[in-house]
Write an enzyme that holds these catalytic residues in place. Sequence first.
Site, PDB file in Angstrom:
ATOM      1  CG  ASP A  97      -8.821  -3.604  -4.311  1.00 19.81           C
ATOM      2  OD1 ASP A  97      -8.244  -2.938  -3.444  1.00 19.81           O
ATOM      3  OD2 ASP A  97      -9.612  -4.539  -4.021  1.00 19.81           O
ATOM      4  CE1 TYR A 118     -12.745  -7.545   2.250  1.00 20.27           C
ATOM      5  CE2 TYR A 118     -11.026  -9.066   1.530  1.00 20.27           C
ATOM      6  CZ  TYR A 118     -11.442  -8.007   2.328  1.00 20.27           C
ATOM      7  OH  TYR A 118     -10.561  -7.424   3.194  1.00 20.27           O
ATOM      8  NE  ARG A 140      -7.668   5.200   2.188  1.00 26.55           N
ATOM      9  CZ  ARG A 140      -8.418   4.366   2.888  1.00 26.55           C
ATOM     10  NH1 ARG A 140      -9.641   4.698   3.192  1.00 26.55           N
ATOM     11  NH2 ARG A 140      -7.949   3.211   3.293  1.00 26.55           N
ATOM     12  NE  ARG A 188     -10.871   6.727  -3.652  1.00 30.32           N
ATOM     13  CZ  ARG A 188     -12.195   6.746  -3.838  1.00 30.32           C
ATOM     14  NH1 ARG A 188     -12.734   7.478  -4.775  1.00 30.32           N
ATOM     15  NH2 ARG A 188     -12.977   5.996  -3.076  1.00 30.32           N
ATOM     16  NE  ARG A 197      -4.233  -1.440   0.092  1.00 26.04           N
ATOM     17  CZ  ARG A 197      -5.359  -1.373   0.789  1.00 26.04           C
ATOM     18  NH1 ARG A 197      -5.579  -0.381   1.599  1.00 26.04           N
ATOM     19  NH2 ARG A 197      -6.271  -2.299   0.643  1.00 26.04           N
TER      20      ARG A 197
HETATM   21  O1  CP3 Z   1      -0.116  -1.906  -2.322  1.00 22.62           O
HETATM   22  C1  CP3 Z   1      -0.416  -1.035  -3.158  1.00 22.62           C
HETATM   23  O2  CP3 Z   1      -0.123   0.169  -3.033  1.00 22.62           O
HETATM   24  C2  CP3 Z   1      -1.078  -1.482  -4.442  1.00 22.62           C
HETATM   25  C3  CP3 Z   1      -2.495  -1.328  -4.521  1.00 22.62           C
HETATM   26  C4  CP3 Z   1      -3.397  -2.171  -3.633  1.00 22.62           C
HETATM   27  C5  CP3 Z   1      -4.649  -1.697  -3.153  1.00 22.62           C
HETATM   28  N1  CP3 Z   1      -5.278  -2.738  -2.549  1.00 22.62           N
HETATM   29  C6  CP3 Z   1      -5.145  -0.329  -3.340  1.00 22.62           C
HETATM   30  C7  CP3 Z   1      -6.276   0.138  -2.508  1.00 22.62           C
HETATM   31  C8  CP3 Z   1      -3.267  -3.489  -3.221  1.00 22.62           C
HETATM   32  C9  CP3 Z   1      -2.098  -4.454  -3.406  1.00 22.62           C
HETATM   33  C10 CP3 Z   1      -4.465  -3.838  -2.554  1.00 22.62           C
HETATM   34  C11 CP3 Z   1      -4.717  -5.180  -2.023  1.00 22.62           C
HETATM   35  C12 CP3 Z   1      -5.943  -5.430  -1.271  1.00 22.62           C
HETATM   36  N2  CP3 Z   1      -7.187  -4.907  -1.484  1.00 22.62           N
HETATM   37  C13 CP3 Z   1      -6.025  -6.364  -0.208  1.00 22.62           C
HETATM   38  C14 CP3 Z   1      -4.915  -7.243   0.285  1.00 22.62           C
HETATM   39  C15 CP3 Z   1      -3.966  -6.531   1.171  1.00 22.62           C
HETATM   40  C16 CP3 Z   1      -4.555  -6.117   2.498  1.00 22.62           C
HETATM   41  O3  CP3 Z   1      -4.626  -4.908   2.716  1.00 22.62           O
HETATM   42  O4  CP3 Z   1      -4.867  -6.987   3.306  1.00 22.62           O
HETATM   43  C17 CP3 Z   1      -7.351  -6.348   0.253  1.00 22.62           C
HETATM   44  C18 CP3 Z   1      -7.906  -7.173   1.386  1.00 22.62           C
HETATM   45  C19 CP3 Z   1      -8.083  -5.443  -0.567  1.00 22.62           C
HETATM   46  C20 CP3 Z   1      -9.538  -5.115  -0.514  1.00 22.62           C
HETATM   47  C21 CP3 Z   1      -9.752  -3.709  -0.162  1.00 22.62           C
HETATM   48  N3  CP3 Z   1      -9.482  -2.645  -1.004  1.00 22.62           N
HETATM   49  C22 CP3 Z   1     -10.249  -3.197   1.051  1.00 22.62           C
HETATM   50  C23 CP3 Z   1     -10.638  -4.027   2.255  1.00 22.62           C
HETATM   51  C24 CP3 Z   1     -10.290  -1.816   0.918  1.00 22.62           C
HETATM   52  C25 CP3 Z   1     -10.867  -0.839   1.920  1.00 22.62           C
HETATM   53  C26 CP3 Z   1      -9.937  -0.584   3.030  1.00 22.62           C
HETATM   54  C27 CP3 Z   1      -9.098   0.585   2.695  1.00 22.62           C
HETATM   55  O5  CP3 Z   1      -7.903   0.556   2.988  1.00 22.62           O
HETATM   56  O6  CP3 Z   1      -9.663   1.569   2.186  1.00 22.62           O
HETATM   57  C28 CP3 Z   1      -9.767  -1.477  -0.365  1.00 22.62           C
HETATM   58  C29 CP3 Z   1      -9.599  -0.115  -0.936  1.00 22.62           C
HETATM   59  C30 CP3 Z   1      -8.258   0.267  -1.450  1.00 22.62           C
HETATM   60  N4  CP3 Z   1      -7.412  -0.557  -2.138  1.00 22.62           N
HETATM   61  C31 CP3 Z   1      -7.663   1.555  -1.349  1.00 22.62           C
HETATM   62  C32 CP3 Z   1      -6.429   1.479  -2.016  1.00 22.62           C
HETATM   63  C33 CP3 Z   1      -5.460   2.606  -2.247  1.00 22.62           C
HETATM   64  C34 CP3 Z   1      -8.296   2.784  -0.704  1.00 22.62           C
HETATM   65  C35 CP3 Z   1      -9.399   3.239  -1.574  1.00 22.62           C
HETATM   66  C36 CP3 Z   1      -9.730   4.706  -1.428  1.00 22.62           C
HETATM   67  O7  CP3 Z   1      -8.985   5.521  -1.942  1.00 22.62           O
HETATM   68  O8  CP3 Z   1     -10.758   4.979  -0.819  1.00 22.62           O
END
Ligand code: CP3
Length: 364
Positions: free
Chosen positions: A103, A173, A57, A66, A53
């Site tokens: 994602d 999910y 944000r 965003r 990540r």
């Molecule tokens: O690592 C990186 O920078 C690459 C991009 C990436 C995202 N999600 C961007 C993202 C990666 C590799 C993921 C993986 C991901 N997504 C996982 C596995 C890793 C982990 O965190 O356990 C999971 C479970 C998800 C599913 C997911 N996506 C959730 C549960 C959420 C909401 C929680 C949150 O942090 O907002 C997301 C959204 C998400 N994925 C965001 C980003 C940058 C935030 C979205 C926003 O801008 O509102």
Amino acid sequence: MPVSTAGSSYIEKTRIQNLFCPVKEALPAGMVKPLLRALAGEAVRPAPFWLMRQAGRYLPEYRKLRASADSFLDLCFSPTLAAEITLQPVRRFEPDAAILFSDILTIPYAMGQEVRFVEGKGPVLGPLNPAALRPVGNRLDPVYETVSLVRASLPGNTALIGFAGAPWTVAAYMVEGGSSRDWLQVRRMAFGDPERFAALIDRLVDATIDHLAAQAAAGAEALQLFDSWAGLLPPSGVRCWCLEPARRIAAALRERHPSVPLILFPRGAGTLLTEFAEIGDCIGLDTSADSGWAACNIQNNAAVQGNLDPALLVVGGEAMEQAAGEILSALRQGPHIFNLGHGVLPVTPPEHVAALRRIVQETA
Ligand code: CP3
């Protein structure tokens, strides 16, 4: 301040522009990128560095983009914007790897399940009807276009990591309809209706193989499989629903892209990590894993990635420096890629990331 001289001209050139700006600086012939050397089993020092990540944000430039997009998934499926977001942390911190901005829930979306990201709540999925899931088709093509855009514009020593969610975590999910407090529905299906659940996992294994292989074909140089919820399962469940699918995915990828290494991140798998180390080129340690234990039990079979507590990156200062130093020292005899034990938290000050990057760079 740039942390190394190798990429500073890249930083200078890209700082002027906010939007996607391809710049290419090749490594001298014959030199392999530090991240790829570590993934091949070399104890590279200083340890290669990137953060899960690392785009997101906590970066003001991410928040700005965003805010201009209609939805998070629009960003994921817009190659120019997704490439720009992938490159944002590369410009700031010069990590040894960029991770594709996308994602894990793009796969259920492409299979036809409704997926939305709701502000303050996270992902919300429509009802799961396994019979109605369709083949992914060409719906993920914009992701592969992002991969090739990023690959064409990375500095020469920065590797590009593609990724997918592991079948168990993606299924979690899909079955729960989003994040959950107790994740009971998915466990109920796995334990109570294993044949129906296996059919879902099988479809996800196939889609995951295709998705990762297409990223490799488009230019991803390493691949990571995120199994964020492996720790919900008892050991027999981890073996059945996490380890076996990972084995099938690794075998298929080895056949299609033998030179692209695979990082496995089965969060919460505990001592079962030794079994994952038989399959993957690298094991991502979560925050709870003891790095001394990993040095003795994992590094003989696979590279190790991790595992600073993301909360220490929020705190910064001496507490962070000391914890990072302990991890670096415990894993220094073998192949180690420095990372967090989970993703960067949104409240993280970007200056702390820059400080951490310097600490790792300066620890030979
Ligand atoms: O690592 C990186 O920078 C690459 C991009 C990436 C995202 N999600 C961007 C993202 C990666 C590799 C993921 C993986 C991901 N997504 C996982 C596995 C890793 C982990 O965190 O356990 C999971 C479970 C998800 C599913 C997911 N996506 C959730 C549960 C959420 C909401 C929680 C949150 O942090 O907002 C997301 C959204 C998400 N994925 C965001 C980003 C940058 C935030 C979205 C926003 O801008 O509102």
